[in-house]
Enzyme design. Structure first.
Site, PDB file in Angstrom:
ATOM      1  N   TYR A 141       0.837  -1.207   0.000  1.00 49.31           N
ATOM      2  CA  TYR A 141       0.000   0.000   0.000  1.00 49.31           C
ATOM      3  C   TYR A 141       0.875   1.262   0.000  1.00 49.31           C
ATOM      4  CZ  TYR A 141      -2.824   3.785   1.828  1.00 49.31           C
ATOM      5  OH  TYR A 141      -3.406   5.008   2.010  1.00 49.31           O
ATOM      6  N   PHE A 169      -1.882  11.222   8.064  1.00 49.85           N
ATOM      7  CA  PHE A 169      -1.735  10.313   9.192  1.00 49.85           C
ATOM      8  C   PHE A 169      -3.093   9.617   9.335  1.00 49.85           C
ATOM      9  CE2 PHE A 169       2.616  10.694  10.585  1.00 49.85           C
ATOM     10  CZ  PHE A 169       3.043  11.518   9.564  1.00 49.85           C
TER      11      PHE A 169
END
Ligand code: UDP
Length: 330
Positions: A141, A169
């Site tokens: 990913y 984040f």
């Protein structure tokens, strides 16, 4: 500005569409609804149902719409799945994105905003994370997002494409009015799972590891409100006028919050107990990840409205308590 929002029916994309409308822009959504939700797209916003990798559909859309800028959120985002099914991630997050970038180039669109991730850093040697630190993803990913960052850099050089890549984040929370929010299938994220467990709609929350080298033994993450993320994507528009402009920004509050602290916040906000099971570590989870966001604050004047976990969870709770089954379309 006319903004094509690829993945505009997904979690972050749909919040961004609303922020674009509020800021007076004209969003147009491109989504194939493999994960997105029709009900997340506001009435009146034009919607194109197509795959990112479908060059002729993209040609038709770019011709019809006369797009000024593309925002790209249409990606698969499960770290664990990317390890077991990497080609699914490379085909969509990389190959299909290259098809989109080729259409952007062919149709003379010069501005691009990309949703990247702190997973491009891998396991950091020091914290908080600063943009210039080495990027060494530990899962496919993160690698797919890094591949696109690198392609954007090359296109800025070769074609004068101006772009911003935001390294998120932990995106969290929901629209403050509770109208849209997080609805993944399967759901793997901590806050919706904790709320669902508290509501009795999901099994007890499994805490992945209690022996990390952190103050309470559970992983620390940097939870940032989805509307705060979205606002940064719009604030950057003014910095994309220069041909070949290249921007990388971390987007986080800079506050580490542990899994136990998230659970406590969910219990305070909901007034419910979160049933918990303490389990093994989840493979691929770094002990702690949090951002240094001084660059985006200094350059874009970005300041998160939601600075701590409890108000973020409060917005998520408004959404999940109103829509315990999410959009109900699966
Ligand atoms: N987590 C957990 N139980 C869960 C889901 C997540 O303990 O059922 C932990 C996970 O190990 C991580 C944090 O919660 O430390 C945030 O995980 P999430 O999947 O929400 O986001 P990620 O950090 O993987 O992007």
């Amino acid at each position: 500005m006319k903004v094509l929002v690829a993945g505009g029916a997904g979690y972050i994309g749909s919040h961004c569409v609303r922020q674009l409308l509020a800021a007076g822009h004209e969003p147009v959504v491109l989504d194939n609804f493999s994960y997105g939700h029709r009900a997340a797209v506001p009435t009146g916003v034009r919607l194109h149902e197509a795959n990112l990798g479908d060059a002729s559909a993209l040609d038709r859309i770019f011709k019809q719409e006369g797009v000024d800028l593309v925002m790209h959120f249409a990606a698969y985002c499960y770290v664990g799945e990317s390890v077991t099914a990497p080609l699914k991630y490379y085909l969509n997050n990389v190959a299909a994105t290259y098809t989109l970038l080729d259409a952007v180039r062919r149709h003379g669109v010069k501005k691009f905003v990309f949703s990247s991730t702190c997973a491009t850093y891998g396991v950091p040697a020091t914290l908080p994370l600063v943009e210039g630190m080495p990027q060494a993803p530990i899962n496919p990913y993160g690698q797919t997002k890094l591949d696109v960052e690198n392609a954007l850099k090359a296109l800025a050089h070769s074609d004068g494409l101006s772009f911003a890549a935001f390294r998120y984040f932990n995106a969290a929370g929901a629209a403050e009015d509770g109208s849209i929010g997080e609805d993944h299938d399967p759901e793997t994220h901590l806050i919706p799972l904790a709320i669902g467990a508290a509501q009795g709609n999901r099994p007890a929350l499994q805490v992945f590891g209690t022996d990390y080298p952190t103050p309470d033994g559970t992983c620390q993450r940097d939870y940032v409100h989805v509307d705060d993320l979205s606002r940064a994507h719009i604030a950057v528009f003014a910095h994309l006028d220069q041909p070949g402009a290249t921007h990388f920004y971390n987007l986080g509050t800079g506050t580490p919050t542990s899994v136990r602290e998230v659970i406590q916040a969910v219990e305070r906000v909901t007034g419910l107990k979160v049933p918990v099971k303490f389990g093994e570590r989840r493979a691929g989870d770094p002990p702690a990840l949090y951002a240094n966001s001084t660059k985006v604050q200094a350059e874009l004047g970005w300041k998160p409205k939601f600075m701590s976990i409890e108000p973020i969870v409060a917005t998520a709770w408004r959404w999940h308590s109103r829509r315990p089954n999410g959009y109900g379309d699966r």
